[in-house]
Design an enzyme around this catalytic site. Structure first.
Site, mmCIF file in Angstrom:
data_model
loop_
_atom_site.group_PDB
_atom_site.id
_atom_site.type_symbol
_atom_site.label_atom_id
_atom_site.label_comp_id
_atom_site.label_asym_id
_atom_site.label_seq_id
_atom_site.Cartn_x
_atom_site.Cartn_y
_atom_site.Cartn_z
ATOM 1 N N LYS A 84 0.817 -1.213 0.000
ATOM 2 C CA LYS A 84 0.000 0.000 0.000
ATOM 3 C C LYS A 84 0.848 1.260 0.000
ATOM 4 O O LYS A 84 0.451 2.276 -0.570
ATOM 5 C CB LYS A 84 -0.964 0.016 1.199
ATOM 6 C CG LYS A 84 -2.094 -0.978 1.050
ATOM 7 C CD LYS A 84 -3.291 -0.564 1.905
ATOM 8 C CE LYS A 84 -4.450 -1.530 1.706
ATOM 9 N NZ LYS A 84 -5.521 -1.321 2.684
ATOM 10 N N LYS B 48 -11.957 -9.362 -10.818
ATOM 11 C CA LYS B 48 -12.807 -9.595 -9.652
ATOM 12 C C LYS B 48 -14.094 -8.774 -9.739
ATOM 13 O O LYS B 48 -14.073 -7.652 -10.233
ATOM 14 C CB LYS B 48 -12.059 -9.184 -8.376
ATOM 15 C CG LYS B 48 -11.502 -10.369 -7.607
ATOM 16 C CD LYS B 48 -10.688 -9.927 -6.421
ATOM 17 C CE LYS B 48 -11.497 -9.791 -5.153
ATOM 18 N NZ LYS B 48 -10.644 -9.660 -3.954
ATOM 19 N N LYS C 152 -17.111 -3.153 -6.775
ATOM 20 C CA LYS C 152 -18.051 -2.027 -6.752
ATOM 21 C C LYS C 152 -17.549 -0.875 -7.605
ATOM 22 O O LYS C 152 -18.309 0.017 -7.956
ATOM 23 C CB LYS C 152 -18.296 -1.553 -5.321
ATOM 24 C CG LYS C 152 -17.076 -0.928 -4.674
ATOM 25 C CD LYS C 152 -17.446 -0.109 -3.458
ATOM 26 C CE LYS C 152 -16.209 0.552 -2.900
ATOM 27 N NZ LYS C 152 -16.474 1.617 -1.972
#
Ligand code: TRP
Length: 339
Positions: A115, A201, A204
Protein backbone atom coordinates in the site's frame (compact mmCIF):
# COMPACT_ATOMS: atom_id res chain seq x y z
CA UNK A 1 -13.83 -19.58 23.09
CA UNK A 2 -14.17 -16.21 21.50
CA UNK A 3 -14.05 -15.18 17.86
CA UNK A 4 -13.11 -11.60 17.01
CA UNK A 5 -13.03 -10.29 13.46
CA UNK A 6 -13.15 -6.96 11.69
CA UNK A 7 -13.99 -5.74 8.24
CA UNK A 8 -13.38 -2.38 6.64
CA UNK A 9 -16.62 -0.59 5.87
CA UNK A 10 -17.46 -0.30 2.18
CA UNK A 11 -20.64 0.72 0.44
CA UNK A 12 -22.48 -0.71 -2.58
CA UNK A 13 -22.16 -4.27 -1.39
CA UNK A 14 -22.37 -7.04 -3.95
CA UNK A 15 -22.39 -10.79 -4.35
CA UNK A 16 -18.59 -10.92 -4.05
CA UNK A 17 -18.73 -9.32 -0.59
CA UNK A 18 -21.48 -11.68 0.47
CA UNK A 19 -19.81 -14.89 -0.66
CA UNK A 20 -16.32 -13.69 0.26
CA UNK A 21 -16.76 -12.58 3.86
CA UNK A 22 -20.26 -11.90 5.10
CA UNK A 23 -21.65 -15.39 4.65
CA UNK A 24 -18.70 -16.84 6.50
CA UNK A 25 -19.34 -14.58 9.49
CA UNK A 26 -22.96 -15.65 9.57
CA UNK A 27 -22.00 -19.32 9.51
CA UNK A 28 -19.48 -18.91 12.30
CA UNK A 29 -21.99 -16.98 14.37
CA UNK A 30 -24.50 -19.79 14.05
CA UNK A 31 -21.98 -22.58 14.69
CA UNK A 32 -20.25 -20.90 17.61
CA UNK A 33 -23.26 -19.60 19.41
CA UNK A 34 -24.72 -23.13 19.32
CA UNK A 35 -21.57 -24.32 21.13
CA UNK A 36 -21.68 -21.53 23.69
CA UNK A 37 -18.88 -19.55 22.04
CA UNK A 38 -19.00 -15.82 21.45
CA UNK A 39 -18.53 -13.78 18.28
CA UNK A 40 -17.45 -10.16 18.20
CA UNK A 41 -17.70 -8.55 14.78
CA UNK A 42 -16.73 -4.98 14.16
CA UNK A 43 -16.39 -2.41 11.42
CA UNK A 44 -12.78 -1.33 11.23
CA UNK A 45 -13.56 2.34 10.75
CA UNK A 46 -10.40 3.39 12.61
CA UNK A 47 -8.36 1.39 10.11
CA UNK A 48 -10.12 3.16 7.25
CA UNK A 49 -8.43 6.48 8.05
CA UNK A 50 -5.00 5.02 7.28
CA UNK A 51 -5.61 5.77 3.60
CA UNK A 52 -6.96 8.94 1.97
CA UNK A 53 -10.72 8.88 2.53
CA UNK A 54 -13.86 10.93 2.41
CA UNK A 55 -15.38 11.47 5.87
CA UNK A 56 -18.94 11.56 4.54
CA UNK A 57 -18.39 8.31 2.66
CA UNK A 58 -16.83 6.60 5.66
CA UNK A 59 -19.84 7.43 7.82
CA UNK A 60 -22.27 6.30 5.11
CA UNK A 61 -20.31 3.11 4.43
CA UNK A 62 -20.19 2.24 8.12
CA UNK A 63 -23.96 2.36 8.37
CA UNK A 64 -24.46 0.63 5.04
CA UNK A 65 -22.22 -2.21 6.05
CA UNK A 66 -24.13 -2.73 9.29
CA UNK A 67 -27.32 -2.86 7.25
CA UNK A 68 -25.78 -5.48 4.96
CA UNK A 69 -24.42 -7.61 7.79
CA UNK A 70 -27.71 -7.66 9.67
CA UNK A 71 -29.75 -8.28 6.51
CA UNK A 72 -27.53 -11.21 5.61
CA UNK A 73 -27.97 -12.85 9.00
CA UNK A 74 -25.68 -11.32 11.63
CA UNK A 75 -27.96 -11.19 14.63
CA UNK A 76 -27.06 -8.36 17.04
CA UNK A 77 -28.49 -10.43 19.88
CA UNK A 78 -26.25 -13.41 19.12
CA UNK A 79 -23.10 -11.55 18.10
CA UNK A 80 -21.57 -8.36 19.42
CA UNK A 81 -21.70 -6.06 16.39
CA UNK A 82 -20.09 -2.63 16.65
CA UNK A 83 -17.69 -0.11 15.16
CA UNK A 84 -14.26 0.64 16.61
CA UNK A 85 -14.86 4.37 16.86
CA UNK A 86 -17.42 3.86 19.63
CA UNK A 87 -15.04 1.75 21.69
CA UNK A 88 -12.11 4.01 22.65
CA UNK A 89 -10.33 1.00 24.17
CA UNK A 90 -9.17 0.05 20.65
CA UNK A 91 -7.22 3.28 20.17
CA UNK A 92 -5.98 3.23 23.75
CA UNK A 93 -4.79 -0.35 23.48
CA UNK A 94 -3.00 0.44 20.25
CA UNK A 95 -0.98 3.12 21.98
CA UNK A 96 -0.13 0.78 24.83
CA UNK A 97 1.04 -1.89 22.37
CA UNK A 98 3.09 0.61 20.37
CA UNK A 99 5.68 0.24 23.12
CA UNK A 100 5.96 -3.47 22.39
CA UNK A 101 5.68 -3.69 18.59
CA UNK A 102 9.03 -3.31 16.81
CA UNK A 103 9.77 -1.17 13.76
CA UNK A 104 11.44 -4.17 12.15
CA UNK A 105 8.29 -6.26 12.45
CA UNK A 106 6.13 -3.61 10.84
CA UNK A 107 8.67 -2.98 8.09
CA UNK A 108 8.26 -6.59 7.00
CA UNK A 109 4.48 -6.44 6.58
CA UNK A 110 3.57 -7.08 2.96
CA UNK A 111 0.38 -5.00 3.13
CA UNK A 112 2.44 -2.00 4.27
CA UNK A 113 4.90 -2.54 1.43
CA UNK A 114 2.11 -2.93 -1.13
CA UNK A 115 0.00 0.00 0.00
CA UNK A 116 2.87 2.42 0.64
CA UNK A 117 4.49 1.42 -2.65
CA UNK A 118 7.46 3.54 -3.62
CA UNK A 119 6.27 6.51 -1.64
CA UNK A 120 6.96 5.43 1.94
CA UNK A 121 7.87 8.94 3.02
CA UNK A 122 4.42 10.11 1.97
CA UNK A 123 2.47 7.23 3.56
CA UNK A 124 0.54 7.94 6.74
CA UNK A 125 1.90 6.82 10.09
CA UNK A 126 -1.47 5.09 10.55
CA UNK A 127 -0.79 2.90 7.54
CA UNK A 128 2.49 1.82 9.10
CA UNK A 129 1.01 1.08 12.52
CA UNK A 130 -2.17 -0.45 11.08
CA UNK A 131 -1.14 -3.96 12.22
CA UNK A 132 -0.69 -2.74 15.81
CA UNK A 133 -4.28 -1.49 15.84
CA UNK A 134 -5.32 -4.85 14.44
CA UNK A 135 -3.41 -6.59 17.25
CA UNK A 136 -5.18 -4.32 19.76
CA UNK A 137 -8.54 -5.26 18.21
CA UNK A 138 -8.16 -8.91 19.04
CA UNK A 139 -5.95 -8.88 22.15
CA UNK A 140 -8.33 -6.47 23.87
CA UNK A 141 -10.98 -9.20 23.97
CA UNK A 142 -8.79 -12.23 24.67
CA UNK A 143 -9.82 -13.63 21.29
CA UNK A 144 -9.07 -17.33 20.95
CA UNK A 145 -9.80 -17.46 17.22
CA UNK A 146 -9.63 -14.88 14.48
CA UNK A 147 -11.16 -15.63 11.09
CA UNK A 148 -9.17 -13.83 8.41
CA UNK A 149 -8.49 -14.14 4.73
CA UNK A 150 -5.13 -15.45 3.55
CA UNK A 151 -3.95 -11.83 3.03
CA UNK A 152 -4.37 -11.02 6.74
CA UNK A 153 -2.49 -14.01 8.13
CA UNK A 154 0.70 -12.04 8.52
CA UNK A 155 -1.10 -9.40 10.58
CA UNK A 156 -2.43 -12.06 12.89
CA UNK A 157 1.05 -13.49 13.34
CA UNK A 158 2.17 -10.01 14.31
CA UNK A 159 -0.62 -9.87 16.90
CA UNK A 160 0.68 -13.13 18.37
CA UNK A 161 4.24 -11.76 18.44
CA UNK A 162 3.05 -8.61 20.22
CA UNK A 163 1.08 -10.66 22.75
CA UNK A 164 4.00 -12.98 23.37
CA UNK A 165 6.53 -10.19 23.84
CA UNK A 166 4.19 -8.20 26.08
CA UNK A 167 3.53 -11.27 28.24
CA UNK A 168 7.28 -11.95 28.45
CA UNK A 169 8.22 -8.38 29.26
CA UNK A 170 5.40 -7.35 31.58
CA UNK A 171 3.59 -10.36 33.01
CA UNK A 172 4.52 -13.40 35.03
CA UNK A 173 4.39 -16.75 33.32
CA UNK A 174 1.42 -18.00 35.32
CA UNK A 175 -0.64 -14.84 34.74
CA UNK A 176 -0.20 -13.72 31.12
CA UNK A 177 -2.10 -10.56 30.16
CA UNK A 178 -2.90 -11.67 26.60
CA UNK A 179 -4.23 -14.81 24.95
CA UNK A 180 -2.41 -15.79 21.75
CA UNK A 181 -5.17 -16.00 19.12
CA UNK A 182 -5.25 -18.70 16.45
CA UNK A 183 -6.18 -17.84 12.88
CA UNK A 184 -9.13 -19.49 11.18
CA UNK A 185 -8.57 -19.33 7.45
CA UNK A 186 -11.94 -20.12 5.89
CA UNK A 187 -11.98 -22.86 3.25
CA UNK A 188 -11.12 -21.04 0.02
CA UNK A 189 -14.05 -18.69 -0.44
CA UNK A 190 -15.22 -18.76 -4.03
CA UNK A 191 -13.52 -15.92 -5.88
CA UNK A 192 -16.40 -14.18 -7.55
CA UNK A 193 -15.48 -12.54 -10.83
CA UNK A 194 -17.11 -9.85 -12.94
CA UNK A 195 -20.07 -10.97 -15.05
CA UNK A 196 -18.55 -9.08 -17.98
CA UNK A 197 -14.97 -10.33 -17.66
CA UNK A 198 -14.09 -13.65 -16.05
CA UNK A 199 -10.55 -12.52 -15.30
CA UNK A 200 -11.44 -9.44 -13.19
CA UNK A 201 -12.81 -9.60 -9.65
CA UNK A 202 -16.41 -8.54 -9.13
CA UNK A 203 -15.98 -4.99 -7.84
CA UNK A 204 -18.05 -2.03 -6.75
CA UNK A 205 -15.72 0.25 -8.70
CA UNK A 206 -16.35 -1.41 -12.08
CA UNK A 207 -18.09 1.29 -14.13
CA UNK A 208 -20.52 -1.27 -15.57
CA UNK A 209 -23.33 -2.13 -13.17
CA UNK A 210 -23.97 -5.20 -15.34
CA UNK A 211 -20.65 -6.61 -14.08
CA UNK A 212 -21.96 -7.26 -10.58
CA UNK A 213 -24.99 -8.42 -8.63
CA UNK A 214 -25.64 -5.81 -5.97
CA UNK A 215 -27.16 -6.77 -2.66
CA UNK A 216 -29.86 -4.21 -3.49
CA UNK A 217 -30.81 -5.75 -6.86
CA UNK A 218 -34.36 -6.97 -7.27
CA UNK A 219 -35.37 -10.17 -9.02
CA UNK A 220 -35.67 -8.57 -12.46
CA UNK A 221 -32.23 -7.00 -12.23
CA UNK A 222 -30.66 -10.27 -11.14
CA UNK A 223 -32.30 -12.28 -13.94
CA UNK A 224 -31.29 -9.67 -16.51
CA UNK A 225 -27.67 -9.50 -15.36
CA UNK A 226 -27.29 -13.26 -15.41
CA UNK A 227 -28.95 -13.48 -18.82
CA UNK A 228 -26.56 -10.88 -20.21
CA UNK A 229 -23.48 -12.28 -18.48
CA UNK A 230 -20.58 -12.92 -20.82
CA UNK A 231 -20.15 -16.59 -21.74
CA UNK A 232 -18.80 -18.75 -24.53
CA UNK A 233 -20.85 -20.78 -27.02
CA UNK A 234 -19.87 -24.23 -25.70
CA UNK A 235 -22.16 -26.36 -23.55
CA UNK A 236 -21.12 -27.11 -19.97
CA UNK A 237 -18.55 -29.90 -19.65
CA UNK A 238 -18.94 -32.91 -17.36
CA UNK A 239 -15.69 -32.38 -15.47
CA UNK A 240 -13.67 -29.52 -14.03
CA UNK A 241 -10.89 -29.99 -16.61
CA UNK A 242 -13.42 -28.98 -19.23
CA UNK A 243 -13.64 -25.50 -17.65
CA UNK A 244 -9.95 -24.78 -18.21
CA UNK A 245 -9.50 -21.67 -20.34
CA UNK A 246 -13.19 -20.75 -19.91
CA UNK A 247 -13.07 -18.11 -17.13
CA UNK A 248 -16.65 -16.88 -17.62
CA UNK A 249 -18.14 -20.38 -17.58
CA UNK A 250 -15.98 -21.20 -14.58
CA UNK A 251 -17.23 -18.12 -12.73
CA UNK A 252 -20.92 -18.84 -13.31
CA UNK A 253 -20.46 -22.46 -12.24
CA UNK A 254 -18.60 -21.23 -9.15
CA UNK A 255 -21.41 -18.84 -8.26
CA UNK A 256 -24.00 -21.58 -8.67
CA UNK A 257 -21.96 -23.91 -6.48
CA UNK A 258 -21.43 -21.31 -3.75
CA UNK A 259 -25.11 -20.36 -3.68
CA UNK A 260 -26.34 -23.96 -3.72
CA UNK A 261 -23.77 -25.12 -1.16
CA UNK A 262 -22.40 -27.84 -3.45
CA UNK A 263 -19.08 -28.26 -5.24
CA UNK A 264 -18.50 -26.97 -8.77
CA UNK A 265 -17.98 -30.61 -9.84
CA UNK A 266 -21.49 -31.37 -8.59
CA UNK A 267 -22.85 -28.47 -10.60
CA UNK A 268 -21.23 -29.88 -13.72
CA UNK A 269 -22.58 -33.33 -12.98
CA UNK A 270 -26.04 -31.78 -12.88
CA UNK A 271 -25.73 -29.58 -15.98
CA UNK A 272 -23.35 -31.55 -18.22
CA UNK A 273 -24.07 -31.00 -21.89
CA UNK A 274 -26.49 -28.12 -21.31
CA UNK A 275 -25.88 -24.75 -22.90
CA UNK A 276 -26.03 -21.40 -21.19
CA UNK A 277 -29.56 -20.95 -22.53
CA UNK A 278 -30.55 -23.53 -19.95
CA UNK A 279 -27.97 -22.92 -17.27
CA UNK A 280 -28.38 -19.16 -16.95
CA UNK A 281 -32.09 -19.20 -16.04
CA UNK A 282 -31.38 -21.90 -13.45
CA UNK A 283 -28.59 -19.78 -11.98
CA UNK A 284 -30.71 -16.63 -12.05
CA UNK A 285 -33.55 -18.36 -10.23
CA UNK A 286 -31.21 -19.74 -7.60
CA UNK A 287 -29.75 -16.29 -7.00
CA UNK A 288 -33.18 -14.71 -6.78
CA UNK A 289 -34.37 -17.36 -4.35
CA UNK A 290 -31.37 -16.98 -2.03
CA UNK A 291 -30.72 -13.26 -2.30
CA UNK A 292 -34.21 -11.79 -2.48
CA UNK A 293 -35.10 -12.05 1.20
CA UNK A 294 -31.75 -10.50 2.18
CA UNK A 295 -32.04 -7.82 -0.49
CA UNK A 296 -35.51 -6.84 0.69
CA UNK A 297 -34.30 -6.46 4.28
CA UNK A 298 -31.21 -4.60 3.14
CA UNK A 299 -33.12 -2.08 1.01
CA UNK A 300 -35.32 -1.29 3.97
CA UNK A 301 -32.74 -1.28 6.75
CA UNK A 302 -30.19 0.89 4.95
CA UNK A 303 -32.74 3.71 4.93
CA UNK A 304 -33.41 3.40 8.66
CA UNK A 305 -30.58 5.36 10.17
CA UNK A 306 -32.08 5.37 13.67
CA UNK A 307 -32.27 1.57 13.69
CA UNK A 308 -28.69 1.23 12.44
CA UNK A 309 -27.33 3.66 15.00
CA UNK A 310 -29.22 1.84 17.74
CA UNK A 311 -27.68 -1.49 16.68
CA UNK A 312 -24.20 0.03 16.77
CA UNK A 313 -24.77 1.76 20.10
CA UNK A 314 -25.93 -1.44 21.72
CA UNK A 315 -23.02 -3.44 20.32
CA UNK A 316 -20.51 -0.81 21.41
CA UNK A 317 -21.86 -0.83 24.93
CA UNK A 318 -21.31 -4.59 25.16
CA UNK A 319 -17.87 -4.32 23.58
CA UNK A 320 -16.77 -1.58 25.99
CA UNK A 321 -17.71 -3.79 28.92
CA UNK A 322 -15.87 -6.79 27.48
CA UNK A 323 -12.77 -4.72 26.78
CA UNK A 324 -12.52 -2.98 30.14
CA UNK A 325 -10.81 -5.67 32.26
CA UNK A 326 -8.01 -6.39 29.77
CA UNK A 327 -7.44 -2.71 29.13
CA UNK A 328 -7.14 -2.08 32.88
CA UNK A 329 -4.71 -4.96 33.30
CA UNK A 330 -2.61 -3.64 30.43
CA UNK A 331 -2.31 -0.15 31.93
CA UNK A 332 -1.46 -1.76 35.22
CA UNK A 333 1.17 -4.13 33.83
CA UNK A 334 2.92 -1.14 32.24
CA UNK A 335 3.04 0.79 35.50
CA UNK A 336 0.65 3.46 34.33
CA UNK A 337 -1.08 4.90 37.38
CA UNK A 338 -4.79 5.51 36.90
CA UNK A 339 -5.80 6.19 40.50
N1 TRP B 1 -7.29 -5.65 8.31
C1 TRP B 1 -8.49 -6.44 8.12
C2 TRP B 1 -8.85 -6.47 6.64
O1 TRP B 1 -8.55 -5.54 5.92
C3 TRP B 1 -9.65 -5.91 8.92
C4 TRP B 1 -9.38 -6.02 10.38
C5 TRP B 1 -9.10 -4.99 11.23
C6 TRP B 1 -9.38 -7.21 11.15
N2 TRP B 1 -8.93 -5.47 12.48
C7 TRP B 1 -9.09 -6.82 12.47
C8 TRP B 1 -9.60 -8.56 10.84
C9 TRP B 1 -9.00 -7.75 13.51
C10 TRP B 1 -9.51 -9.49 11.89
C11 TRP B 1 -9.20 -9.08 13.19
O2 TRP B 1 -9.46 -7.41 6.21
Amino acid sequence: MRIVSGIQPTGNLHLGNYLGAIRNWVRMQDEWSAKGGECLYFLADLHAISMPHSPAELAANTREMVAALVSCGIDPDKSVLFNQAQVPAHAEMQWLLNGTARMGWLNRMTQWKDKAGKNREGASVALFTYPVLQAADVLLYQATHVPVGEDQKQHLELARDVAQKFNNDFASEDAPVFTLPDPIIPPEAARIMSLRDGSAKMSKSDPSDMSRINLTDDADAIMQKVRKAKTDPEPLPGTMEGLAGRPEANNLVGIYAAMAGISPADVLARFEGQGFGQFKPALGELLVEKLSPMAARYRELREDRAALDAILAKGAEKARALAAPTLARTYDALGLVRG
